[in-house]
Design a protein around this motif. Structure first.
Motif, PDB file in Angstrom:
ATOM      1  N   ARG A   1     -47.702  74.247  45.374  1.00 27.97           N
ATOM      2  CA  ARG A   1     -46.907  73.099  44.909  1.00 27.97           C
ATOM      3  C   ARG A   1     -46.771  73.123  43.373  1.00 27.97           C
ATOM      4  O   ARG A   1     -45.670  72.961  42.833  1.00 27.97           O
TER       5      ARG A   1
ATOM      6  N   LYS B   1     -39.332  67.438  41.430  1.00 26.89           N
ATOM      7  CA  LYS B   1     -40.785  67.449  41.560  1.00 26.89           C
ATOM      8  C   LYS B   1     -41.149  67.380  43.038  1.00 26.89           C
ATOM      9  O   LYS B   1     -40.810  66.418  43.730  1.00 26.89           O
TER      10      LYS B   1
ATOM     11  N   THR C   1     -43.619  66.750  45.873  1.00 27.28           N
ATOM     12  CA  THR C   1     -44.845  65.946  45.945  1.00 27.28           C
ATOM     13  C   THR C   1     -45.700  66.376  47.125  1.00 27.28           C
ATOM     14  O   THR C   1     -45.208  66.928  48.109  1.00 27.28           O
TER      15      THR C   1
ATOM     16  N   ALA D   1     -45.581  54.295  52.973  1.00 20.10           N
ATOM     17  CA  ALA D   1     -45.861  53.010  52.328  1.00 20.10           C
ATOM     18  C   ALA D   1     -45.627  53.157  50.830  1.00 20.10           C
ATOM     19  O   ALA D   1     -46.063  54.139  50.225  1.00 20.10           O
ATOM     20  N   ALA D   2     -44.916  52.202  50.255  1.00 16.13           N
ATOM     21  CA  ALA D   2     -44.683  52.234  48.808  1.00 16.13           C
ATOM     22  C   ALA D   2     -45.148  50.915  48.204  1.00 16.13           C
ATOM     23  O   ALA D   2     -44.796  49.833  48.687  1.00 16.13           O
ATOM     24  N   ASP D   3     -45.931  51.062  47.178  1.00 19.90           N
ATOM     25  CA  ASP D   3     -46.491  49.914  46.480  1.00 19.90           C
ATOM     26  C   ASP D   3     -45.442  49.412  45.486  1.00 19.90           C
ATOM     27  O   ASP D   3     -44.905  50.198  44.718  1.00 19.90           O
TER      28      ASP D   3
ATOM     29  N   SER E   1     -49.488  56.438  54.727  1.00 14.01           N
ATOM     30  CA  SER E   1     -49.836  55.575  53.599  1.00 14.01           C
ATOM     31  C   SER E   1     -50.704  56.390  52.653  1.00 14.01           C
ATOM     32  O   SER E   1     -51.840  56.733  52.989  1.00 14.01           O
ATOM     33  N   SER E   2     -50.139  56.744  51.502  1.00 11.81           N
ATOM     34  CA  SER E   2     -50.866  57.621  50.591  1.00 11.81           C
ATOM     35  C   SER E   2     -51.401  56.864  49.382  1.00 11.81           C
ATOM     36  O   SER E   2     -50.641  56.279  48.612  1.00 11.81           O
ATOM     37  N   LEU E   3     -52.697  56.901  49.236  1.00  9.32           N
ATOM     38  CA  LEU E   3     -53.318  56.337  48.037  1.00  9.32           C
ATOM     39  C   LEU E   3     -53.798  57.467  47.134  1.00  9.32           C
ATOM     40  O   LEU E   3     -54.587  57.265  46.227  1.00  9.32           O
ATOM     41  N   GLY E   4     -53.268  58.664  47.426  1.00  9.45           N
ATOM     42  CA  GLY E   4     -53.737  59.864  46.745  1.00  9.45           C
ATOM     43  C   GLY E   4     -53.580  59.822  45.244  1.00  9.45           C
ATOM     44  O   GLY E   4     -54.417  60.341  44.514  1.00  9.45           O
ATOM     45  N   GLY E   5     -52.511  59.194  44.774  1.00 11.46           N
ATOM     46  CA  GLY E   5     -52.288  59.128  43.329  1.00 11.46           C
ATOM     47  C   GLY E   5     -53.197  58.105  42.670  1.00 11.46           C
ATOM     48  O   GLY E   5     -53.273  58.032  41.437  1.00 11.46           O
TER      49      GLY E   5
ATOM     50  N   CYS F   1     -56.079  59.845  51.034  1.00 11.34           N
ATOM     51  CA  CYS F   1     -56.687  59.444  49.755  1.00 11.34           C
ATOM     52  C   CYS F   1     -56.683  60.613  48.778  1.00 11.34           C
ATOM     53  O   CYS F   1     -56.029  61.625  49.010  1.00 11.34           O
ATOM     54  N   LYS F   2     -57.408  60.431  47.707  1.00 11.65           N
ATOM     55  CA  LYS F   2     -57.324  61.390  46.588  1.00 11.65           C
ATOM     56  C   LYS F   2     -58.101  62.666  46.905  1.00 11.65           C
ATOM     57  O   LYS F   2     -59.251  62.618  47.339  1.00 11.65           O
ATOM     58  N   SER F   3     -57.446  63.795  46.682  1.00  6.66           N
ATOM     59  CA  SER F   3     -58.130  65.065  46.925  1.00  6.66           C
ATOM     60  C   SER F   3     -59.130  65.330  45.797  1.00  6.66           C
ATOM     61  O   SER F   3     -58.955  64.862  44.671  1.00  6.66           O
TER      62      SER F   3
ATOM     63  N   LEU G   1     -58.629  67.259  50.948  1.00 12.13           N
ATOM     64  CA  LEU G   1     -57.821  66.029  51.020  1.00 12.13           C
ATOM     65  C   LEU G   1     -58.358  65.152  52.154  1.00 12.13           C
ATOM     66  O   LEU G   1     -58.378  65.576  53.313  1.00 12.13           O
TER      67      LEU G   1
END
Ligand code: CAO
Length: 552
Positions: free
Chosen positions: A367, A380, A382, A421-423, A473-477, A498-500, A517
């Protein structure tokens, strides 16, 4: 006995209307003029009656179908000798005459009023043969600023309800109708002032008025219609066996947007009609944890069949000021709506959550490399886009994850729409990448960027958020390790990410630094069992570890 196709007659400029109720079933004996189905557009609902008596042999439409003039509704075995042998469309036109004026009404309201300075009277247009139609909803109040084509009142006859829009924009100076009034052609509805000029050739036709009546169109005194919202499954119309709740098109639409099951709402209007206030009241009571309402809400076809119900304690009422200073703040509209949906999903779906880790070392290297190569193009790629593609592969391999429960049946989808999911500053929304199986990672990344921007700007349309099969639902960032995401009904699973982080992983000889991850998969135990969920996560991990596996 002759078999006769009963078709949808001429319904004027309505291009397509949705079937929202089936009033008969095969084997039923119907009389001439008996209503067969109810159809609905944005502004009107109407019943389509049979032009003759007979026995229903076969239904040709189902709930949610779009029909137009000439669509076959059902096949009828013509009954008595006196009944006409065939049903030419002309006859059907006569049969549906009661419904057709709904169209006529909307068409004729579009005739422009005189433009523009001084007060302008908005009157009931030609509503055909309808006489004394009752006002069942007043959608504006004095002082409201309204747009041209905004609905002013909803009127209802025995067979049709329709909204009458204003032909001009302006501010409501006088309101000349009230609930229960009986209206006829020429009756004064409102007096507008500050009328913006409405040139004759700018007046839209009925078709345009209907086509441009989006969910977000303002509704005056009615509560604001919220377009973007998380967890907004389009609430399915009542089943063919259930009685359709008595509510006007706008109320039904509003309830659908909120995910409120109308069948569970008690109507306070005349003849038990459900009003906008009733829908709001229902939502509020769910939000406030009203145990009775929740128990009622839990009795959907999928969950019914007895059971203990939710005999919960009332919500604790605490005077917080006794303990220290507080500030009160209204919840945002999105939070209110998503809260009600999340609460229902949490209560009604037996969630189980599996946690796992995927080794994304190579994928992240790839990536980063791709992003470097494409830096100039401004694209970009993602991690989430790869997760969407990997999820599609897993959904294909485990089709029960790409499904919805409908009563005792599982609806297995053959399309792959993945929501994320977008915050946003106002709360959580869930836009959908449509046909993710047919798109590459670059295109998905681009679309996600656009949808996430629209989400932050509050510009997502209902269509942007509909039709999802599965949600990520990504909270990775942001961070975190694992969590338990709530399934977005009527989907049956959701993937939390979640965050890797780089961790020592044993390769059989030594610990190697690998980028891991964390994955959290919540699934509906009515549909999926634990072994399938573990396999789904393991497969997802394998794909993320080596995307070449998708080709196998
Ligand atoms: N692990 C580590 N880092 C990650 C990551 C992961 N799993 N996923 C993304 N990142 C990093 C990216 O590399 C990027 O870093 P750089 O800015 O240094 O390049 C940064 O996080 C932002 O990532 P991104 O631009 O790719 O955005 P995203 O795809 O992570 O997120 C969106 C997009 C819309 C999902 C996100 O903005 C968002 O709203 N997330 C919150 C969703 C949420 O609230 N879920 C909870 C629902 S349950 O209540």
């Amino acid at each position: 006995m002759a078999l006769v196709d009963i078709q949808v007659p001429d319904i004027g400029d309505f291009d397509e209307v949705t079937v929202i109720e089936l009033l008969v079933k095969p084997g039923d004996t119907v009389k001439a003029e008996q209503s067969l189905i109810t159809v609905e557009s944005d502004k009107a609902s109407m019943e389509i009656p049979s032009s003759q008596a007979g026995v229903v042999k076969e239904l040709k439409v189902k709930l949610g179908d779009k029909v137009k003039q000439g669509s076959v509704v059902l096949v009828l075995e013509a009954g008595s000798a006196s009944a006409p042998a065939a049903a030419p469309v002309a006859d059907l036109k006569a049969a549906v005459a009661i419904a057709a004026p709904a169209q006529a009404a909307i068409q004729s309201i579009a005739v422009p009023t005189a433009a523009a300075s001084g007060p302008v009277e908005i009157r009931v247009p030609d509503i055909g043969d309808f006489k004394d139609v009752a006002v069942i909803e007043v959608l504006v109040k004095v002082g409201d600023s309204i747009k041209a084509e905004q609905s002013l009142v909803t009127v209802e006859s025995d067979k049709a309800s329709m909204e009458i829009p204003s032909s001009s924009a302006g501010v409501v100076k006088e309101l000349r109708v009230k609930l229960g009034d009986k209206l006829n052609i020429g009756d004064l509805l409102v007096v507008l002032e500050g009328v913006a000029s409405a040139p004759a050739d700018a007046a839209p036709t009925a078709a345009a008025a209907v086509a441009t009546a989006p969910a977000a169109s303002p509704a005056g005194a009615a509560p604001e219609r919220v377009a973007p919202a998380v967890a907004m499954p389009a609430h399915e119309p009542a089943s063919s066996s259930g009685k359709l709740p008595h509510a006007s098109p706008s109320v039904r639409k509003f309830a659908r947007e909120l995910g409120v099951p109308l069948a569970e709402v008690k109507g306070s209007g005349p003849k038990g009609r459900i009003t906008l206030d009733d829908v709001q009241g229902f939502t509020k009571s769910v939000m406030a944890g009203d145990a009775r309402t929740l128990a009622q809400a839990a009795k959907t076809p999928a969950a019914s069949g007895g059971g203990a119900g939710l005999d919960l304690l009332p919500w604790p009422k605490v005077d917080f000021t006794k303990f220290g200073p507080v500030e009160r703040k209204d919840m945002s509209r999105i939070k209110k709506i998503s809260g009600a949906n999340l609460h229902r999903n949490w209560v009604m779906i037996p969630h189980v959550c599996n946690h796992d880790d995927a080794d994304i070392t190579e994928l992240e290297n790839f990536r980063v490399l791709m992003n470097k190569e494409n830096e100039k193009a401004g694209i970009k790629i993602t991690m989430l886009a790869f997760l969407i593609k990997a999820s599609v592969a897993a959904l294909k391999k485990f089709p029960e994850f790409n499904a919805s429960l409908d009563g005792d049946q599982l609806v297995l989808k053959q399309y792959y729409n993945v929501a994320f999911a977008a915050d946003t500053p106002n709360g959580l929304v869930v836009p959908v990448i449509k046909d993710a199986d047919k798109k590459g990672v670059v295109q998905i990344s681009q679309e996600m960027g656009e949808l996430a921007k629209k989400a932050r700007d509050g510009k997502l349309s209902p269509a942007d958020m509909q039709g999802a099969c599965f949600t990520i639902s990504s909270l990775g960032g942001i961070g975190g390790r694992y969590f338990t995401p709530i399934i977005n009904a009527p989907e049956v699973a959701i993937l939390g990410v979640c965050k890797s982080s780089t961790e020592p992983v044993w390769d059989g000889k030594a610990f190697q630094p690998r980028l891991m991850l964390p994955l959290s998969l919540s699934w509906d135990h009515r549909v999926i069992d634990g072994a399938s969920a573990a396999r789904f996560n393991a497969y997802l991990g394998q794909i993320l570890g080596d995307f070449r596996r998708v080709l196998l």
